[in-house]
Enzyme design. Structure first.
Site, PDB file in Angstrom:
ATOM      1  CD  GLU A 328      -3.122  -0.425   2.273  1.00 60.30           C
ATOM      2  OE1 GLU A 328      -4.300  -0.794   2.132  1.00 60.30           O
ATOM      3  OE2 GLU A 328      -2.730   0.197   3.287  1.00 60.30           O
ATOM      4  CB  CYS A 329       0.784   4.362   0.102  1.00 64.90           C
ATOM      5  SG  CYS A 329       1.032   6.120  -0.243  1.00 64.90           S
ATOM      6  N   GLY A 330       3.455   3.526   0.177  1.00 66.16           N
ATOM      7  CA  GLY A 330       4.902   3.345   0.253  1.00 66.16           C
ATOM      8  C   GLY A 330       5.320   1.931  -0.099  1.00 66.16           C
ATOM      9  CE1 TYR A 332       1.694  -0.014  -7.660  1.00 65.47           C
ATOM     10  CE2 TYR A 332       1.477   2.345  -7.270  1.00 65.47           C
ATOM     11  CZ  TYR A 332       1.437   1.260  -8.132  1.00 65.47           C
ATOM     12  OH  TYR A 332       1.150   1.443  -9.458  1.00 65.47           O
ATOM     13  CB  THR A 429      -3.200   0.187  -5.097  1.00 64.74           C
ATOM     14  OG1 THR A 429      -3.901   1.399  -5.338  1.00 64.74           O
ATOM     15  CG2 THR A 429      -3.638  -0.377  -3.759  1.00 64.74           C
TER      16      THR A 429
END
Length: 437
Positions: A328-330, A332, A429
């Site tokens: 997730e985010c970082g 990703y 993502t």
């Protein structure tokens, strides 16, 4: 029996509600109270400060992302093991999105749903009697939201205090405290909010100072007397996300810190075990785990160290051959081919997905998101909808050739197109999942 609660809100972002909340939490703990803190809205950083201030875990409550039954269940759990529940609001009291009634993501939604009294923090910098007009408007704006008291923040002098307090007295809303301007108790910030709690060397001393500030300038007895037991409507609980596995390897260090407490709690209640490991220490996921999760955080601040963590990269690649890995985010960003840091230096990441991200030419991406999954993955089955948010400055500069993970819409239902990436069992993502829609 559930514990009583209050909500600390503000008329705008930056009014000082986090400082006031932490001061109140620290002072109540000093009095020996068992305080269960809660953060309204999507926020990873404030709940960690809450936990450090109280010695009790904090959770998030979000009226847009969480179905009503899940809100009730989480509030019930929070109030069952405490003397008092203190909810810190998000942005201004009535600030949110144009959602359906009760699901706009505002602090006011929570106040109305649970019948909790609101203590409004007003930053009186550069104003005096006008603060009373502001308070009058907030008190009258929504009959379902009770403004039970006000705390005047950043009072410049005794004369300033007299001018404001005399104007407010006519409203019959009690002044619960007046805090002076005091830069010694402010907390440093970074591009995603406050600098994280674990990065403060003297955080306990800061909490002691905040507790002293609250004892000197807040009417703690009056604040405690205002607290009311939350109204719980007992709706069917839905929206809990399934654990990504029953034994989940969880990246956990200074680069990977953003994980919602209610998700961890929910996964454990469903029988999952979380096994932490540190990519910055060149550790990989435990081979006995059946899934791996890379949370968000600040990988851009540690990109060189992550690029050099060959043991982590090798073990993660081996793990991904047979079991799901999600970022997730970082997380990703780290799953991609490369990460360009703020200085413009490109660092090789794990390469399990084919995109490249950059923090050099940054731009804010912020808002609620609803994702419809395109294929089965750790977040749910194909076609299922998951609600959450995006909050990042990095952007994708090379798309790669992986399949998208989901179709994305904003909080008002406007289509944003495909998002994320999937390659075999590896998914990622920028979108942070909070609950099922």
């Amino acid at each position: 029996m559930s514990a009583p609660g209050i909500i600390v809100a503000a008329h705008k972002s930056g009014a000082g509600k986090t400082t006031v909340t932490l001061a109140l939490l620290a002072a109540l703990r000093r009095r020996g109270r068992q305080v269960h803190p809660v953060k309204a809205g999507p926020d990873y950083i404030d709940p960690v400060f809450h936990a450090r201030a109280t010695g009790h875990g904090s959770i998030n409550l979000d009226s847009w992302a969480m179905p009503p039954g899940l809100l009730d269940a989480l509030m019930s759990e929070a109030s069952a093991t405490a003397d008092i529940v203190v909810v810190e609001g998000v942005m201004g009291l009535f600030d949110g999105i144009a959602g359906s009634p009760g699901r706009s993501g505002t602090t006011a939604d929570l106040a109305a749903r649970f019948g909790l009294p609101v203590i409004l923090v007003i930053d009186v910098t550069s104003q005096a009697q006008s603060a009373a007009a502001l308070l009058r408007g907030f008190a009258a704006h929504d009959p379902a939201v009770q403004i039970a008291g006000v705390i005047l923040n950043r009072v410049a002098s005794e004369r300033h205090a007299r001018l404001v307090s005399r104007a407010v007295e006519g409203l019959r809303i009690p002044i619960l405290g007046m805090l002076p301007r005091d830069k010694t108790v402010t907390l440093p910030e970074r591009h995603l909010g406050l600098v994280q709690a674990d990065e403060h060397d003297e955080l306990e001393a800061k909490f002691e100072a905040l507790a002293g500030l609250a004892e000197a300038h807040l009417d703690l007895d009056a604040i405690l007397a205002l607290a009311r037991r939350p109204l719980l409507q007992g709706e069917h609980v839905s929206g809990r996300l399934p654990p990504p596995g029953m034994r989940v390897a969880m990246a956990q260090d200074a680069a990977f810190t953003f994980l919602y407490p209610h998700l961890v709690q929910g996964w454990r209640e469903q029988g999952a075990t979380l096994v932490p490991f540190s990519p910055l220490a060149d550790e990989g996921p435990d081979a006995d785990c059946d899934a791996c999760w890379l949370p968000g955080g600040y990988p851009e601040l540690h990109a060189g160290q992550l690029a050099a963590a060959t043991g982590f990269k090798t073990k993660l690649a081996e793990f991904a051959q047979t079991r799901p890995v999600h970022g997730e985010c970082g997380g990703y960003m780290v799953l991609g081919q490369g990460l360009v840091d703020g200085d413009g230096t490109r660092h090789a990441m794990t390469g399990l997905l084919s995109h490249t991200t950059s923090f050099a030419d940054r731009g804010l991406h912020l808002g609620y998101r609803e994702a419809q999954l395109l294929e089965p993955c750790v977040l749910g089955d194909a076609g299922e909808r998951v609600r959450g948010h995006e909050f990042h400055y990095a952007r994708v500069i090379e798309d790669g050739d992986d399949s998208p993970l989901a179709e994305l819409a904003d909080g008002e239902g406007n289509a944003l197109g495909p998002t994320g990436a999937r390659r075999s069992q590896v998914t990622g993502t920028f979108f942070h999942a909070i609950a099922g829609a």
